[in-house]
Design an enzyme around this catalytic site. Structure first.
Site, PDB file in Angstrom:
ATOM      1  N   HIS A  77       1.049  -1.231   0.022  1.00  0.00           N
ATOM      2  CA  HIS A  77      -0.113  -0.002  -0.074  1.00  0.00           C
ATOM      3  C   HIS A  77       1.158   1.171   0.034  1.00  0.00           C
ATOM      4  O   HIS A  77       2.060   1.119   0.722  1.00  0.00           O
ATOM      5  CB  HIS A  77      -0.808   0.185   1.274  1.00  0.00           C
ATOM      6  CG  HIS A  77      -1.977   0.910   1.218  1.00  0.00           C
ATOM      7  ND1 HIS A  77      -1.990   2.365   1.553  1.00  0.00           N
ATOM      8  CD2 HIS A  77      -3.407   0.422   0.780  1.00  0.00           C
ATOM      9  CE1 HIS A  77      -3.157   2.820   1.352  1.00  0.00           C
ATOM     10  NE2 HIS A  77      -3.921   1.869   0.727  1.00  0.00           N
ATOM     11  N   ASP A  94      -8.168  -4.798  -0.717  1.00  0.00           N
ATOM     12  CA  ASP A  94      -8.361  -5.745  -1.999  1.00  0.00           C
ATOM     13  C   ASP A  94      -8.138  -7.214  -1.968  1.00  0.00           C
ATOM     14  O   ASP A  94      -8.708  -8.030  -2.730  1.00  0.00           O
ATOM     15  CB  ASP A  94      -7.745  -4.995  -3.083  1.00  0.00           C
ATOM     16  CG  ASP A  94      -8.548  -3.829  -3.366  1.00  0.00           C
ATOM     17  OD1 ASP A  94      -7.623  -2.648  -3.311  1.00  0.00           O
ATOM     18  OD2 ASP A  94      -9.656  -3.525  -3.719  1.00  0.00           O
TER      19      ASP A  94
END
Ligand code: SDX
Length: 439
Positions: free
Chosen positions: A304, A361
Site C-alpha cells: 500500500h 483488496d
C-alpha cells in the site's frame, strides 16, 4: 504557532511556515516557495506532498488507524450502516433518527434512473467493462439532470441523486449485460437490500434477502467509503478544481479507480488466486516471482502507498469472509488459498522488509464472490462504496478558502532552443532528440 523551518538556498536563508494537524501530523507550507526562492519541489507520485487540509478522514499508515470524522472504522463496521456512514462523511456528524429517516426517504425518492438512459445501456457492446459504462453514464447524468449546483439546496439534491442512482445504474448495467429483465428499486427495501434485489431478483426465482449478506455488504461499503487523498479522490478534487459539475468530477474518479493498482486490484486478486490454483498452488514460486524486480508481476492485494502495516480494513473483511463462507450453501476454495498465501508472504523477509501486508483488496474479492457479484463488477462495488467519500471531499474542496485551479509544475529536461528545419533538409536518423540522455 509552530516554529517555521529554515532552508538555505544559494547562501540565502528562507523561512517556511509549518502546519500541524489535529493528530499532530506536520507539513511545511511551500505555497509561496517559488515566489520567494524561484525553486519548486519535485515529488513524483506525490507520496510526500499534501494537496489540501481536510477534516474528513484520518489515516495513520504506520499504526493501521482509519477514522471517518473521528469515528474509528472498526466501530462503524460493527454498529453502523452504509447510509448512516455516508451521512457522517458528507455532513460531518452522525445523523439523528429524524435526519437519517429524511436522508433515507430522499435516497428512495431519487433511486430511479431516467428510462431514456436504458437506451444507452442497451447499445454498449455486451463485453464492455462495467467501470467504463459506469463512468460514461455518471457523466451522462448531467444531460438528464441539468439543474445547476449554484446553491446548497441544489447541491444536496445532486448529491443524494448520485448516491442513490449509482446503485441502480450498477444493477442496470449487470441486468442488461445478461439480457435479463430490469428490476426496479423498491421503497420497502434498505439501500443494500435494494441493490441485491435489483441485481439478483428474476421473474422465475425471486431473490431471497439474507440479512447476513445485507450486513456483509454494508460492512464492505462502509470500509470502502473514504480513504483521504488516494488516487481516485485526488482525481475528483483535481478535475473538480476546474469548476466542472459534480457528475464530471465523479466520473473522473471512477476512471482512476478502474486501474489494477487502485480499485481494480480486487478483480486482479481473484484472477491471480484462480491462476495460482490452476497452476498447482506453488506458493513459493508465486512469492519469488513477486520479489523479482525484473518481473512486472506484483502480489495483487498486497502492499500500500500509505499503510506500512496490516490494512485495518483487510482485517475486518477477512472476518466477514469467514462469517459469510461459514454458511452451508457457500463455499470458495480461493479463501483457503488466500489465507495460505497470506501466511506464506508474511513470513518472507522481502515482504517483511518492504512492509508488504494484505490491503483492502486482498479479501474483498472473496466476499463479493460469496455474495454472487461477478468478478468484472468488483471495482464497480468499490466505486459505489467510495461515492460518499468522493462527494464529501469534492464538497469540502468547493468550500475551501484556498480552493484554486490545480496546476502542478515540472522540471524541463528536454532539448535547448533550436531552429525549425524544413522537411526537405531533414536527414533520416539525424534527430537530435534521440541523442537526449533519458532522465
Ligand atoms: C487501493 O491509496 C489508497 O488509499 C488506495 C486504497 C483506497 O482505499 O483508496 O487503499 C485502495 O488502491 C489499495 C491498493 C490496491 N493495489 C494493489 O493491491 C496492487 C498491488 N500493490 C502494489 O502495486 C503496490 O503495493 C502499490 C501500488 C499499492 C503501492 O506501490 P508503491 O507505492 O510502489 O509501494 P512502495 O513504494 O511502498 O513499494 C516498496 C517496494 C517496491 O520495491 P523496490 O522498488 O523498493 O524494490 O515494494 C514493492 C515495490 O516494487 N512492492 C511490491 C508490491 N507492492 C510494492 N512487490 C511485490 N508485490 C507487491 N504487491
Amino acid at each position: 504557532m509552530p516554529e517555521p523551518v529554515k532552508i538555505i538556498i544559494e547562501g540565502k536563508t528562507y523561512e517556511l511556515p509549518v502546519i500541524v494537524g489535529s493528530e499532530d501530523e506536520k507539513a511545511i507550507d511551500i505555497s509561496n516557495l517559488r515566489k520567494k526562492t524561484g525553486y519548486i519541489t519535485l515529488d513524483p507520485g506525490f507520496n510526500n506532498t499534501g494537496s489540501c487540509i481536510s477534516s474528513i478522514t484520518f489515516l495513520d499508515g504506520e499504526n493501521g488507524i482509519l477514522r471517518y470524522r473521528g469515528v474509528p472504522i472498526e466501530e462503524l463496521a460493527e454498529n453502523s450502516t452504509f447510509v448512516e456512514t455516508a451521512y457522517l462523511l458528507i455532513n460531518g456528524e452522525l445523523p439523528t433518527k429524524k435526519q437519517l429517516n429524511r436522508f433515507s426517504v430522499l435516497l428512495n425518492d431519487n433511486s430511479l434512473v431516467h428510462e431514456d438512459m436504458q437506451i444507452f445501456y442497451q447499445n454498449f457492446p455486451r463485453a464492455s467493462h462495467p467501470m467504463g459504462i459506469l463512468s460514461s453514464m455518471v457523466n451522462a447524468l448531467k444531460s438528464f439532470y441539468p439543474e445547476l449546483q449554484e446553491n446548497e439546496e441544489e447541491i444536496n439534491i445532486t448529491v443524494t441523486r448520485l448516491l442513490s442512482k449509482v446503485r441502480t445504474m450498477a444493477a442496470l448495467s449487470y441486468k442488461i449485460s445478461r439480457g435479463h429483465k430490469v428490476v426496479y428499486p423498491r421503497p420497502d427495501l434498505s439501500y443494500a437490500a435494494n441493490f441485491l434485489n435489483m441485481m439478483f431478483d428474476t421473474p422465475v426465482r425471486p431473490y431471497m434477502i439474507d440479512e447476513d449478506i445485507v450486513k456483509a455488504l454494508n460492512v464492505f461499503w462502509i470500509l470502502h467509503a473514504d480513504h483521504e487523498q488516494n488516487c481516485s479522490t485526488s482525481a475528483v478534487r483535481l478535475v473538480g478544481s476546474a469548476r466542472v459539475n459534480l457528475y464530471a468530477a465523479i466520473s473522473s474518479g471512477i476512471c482512476a479507480l478502474w486501474g489494477p493498482l487502485h480499485g481494480g486490484a480486487n478483480q486482479a486478486v481473484i484472477e491471480m488466486l484462480s491462476e495460482i490454483k490452476a497452476d498447482g498452488k506453488d506458493l513459493a514460486r508465486v512469492i519469488e516471482k513477486a520479489k523479482d524486480r525484473k518481473n512486472p508481476f506484483r502480489l495483487m492485494g498486497f502492499g500500500h502507498s500509505v499503510y506500512k502495516t496490516y490494512d485495518p480494513r483487510a482485517k475486518i473483511l477477512k472476518k466477514e469472509c469467514d462469517k459469510i463462507l461459514s454458511k452451508s450453501y457457500i463455499d470458495d476454495p480461493l479463501l483457503d488459498l488466500a489465507k495460505q498465501l497470506e501466511v506464506f508472504a508474511l513470513k518472507d523477509d522481502y515482504f517483511i522488509e518492504h512492509n508488504l501486508y494484505p490491503n483492502i483488496d486482498f479479501y474483498s474479492g472473496i466476499l463479493l464472490r460469496a455474495i454472487g457479484i461477478p468478478t468484472n463488477m468488483f471495482s464497480v462495488m468499490f466505486a459505489i462504496g467510495r461515492m460518499p467519500g468522493w462527494i464529501a471531499q469534492w464538497r469540502e474542496s468547493i468550500h475551501d478558502p484556498r480552493w484554486k485551479l490545480n496546476r502542478p509544475r515540472q522540471i524541463y529536461m528536454g532539448l535547448p532552443k533550436r531552429k525549425y528545419i524544413p522537411i526537405d533538409e531533414r536527414q533520416e536518423g539525424s534527430s537530435e532528440a534521440s541523442e537526449t540522455e533519458s532522465v
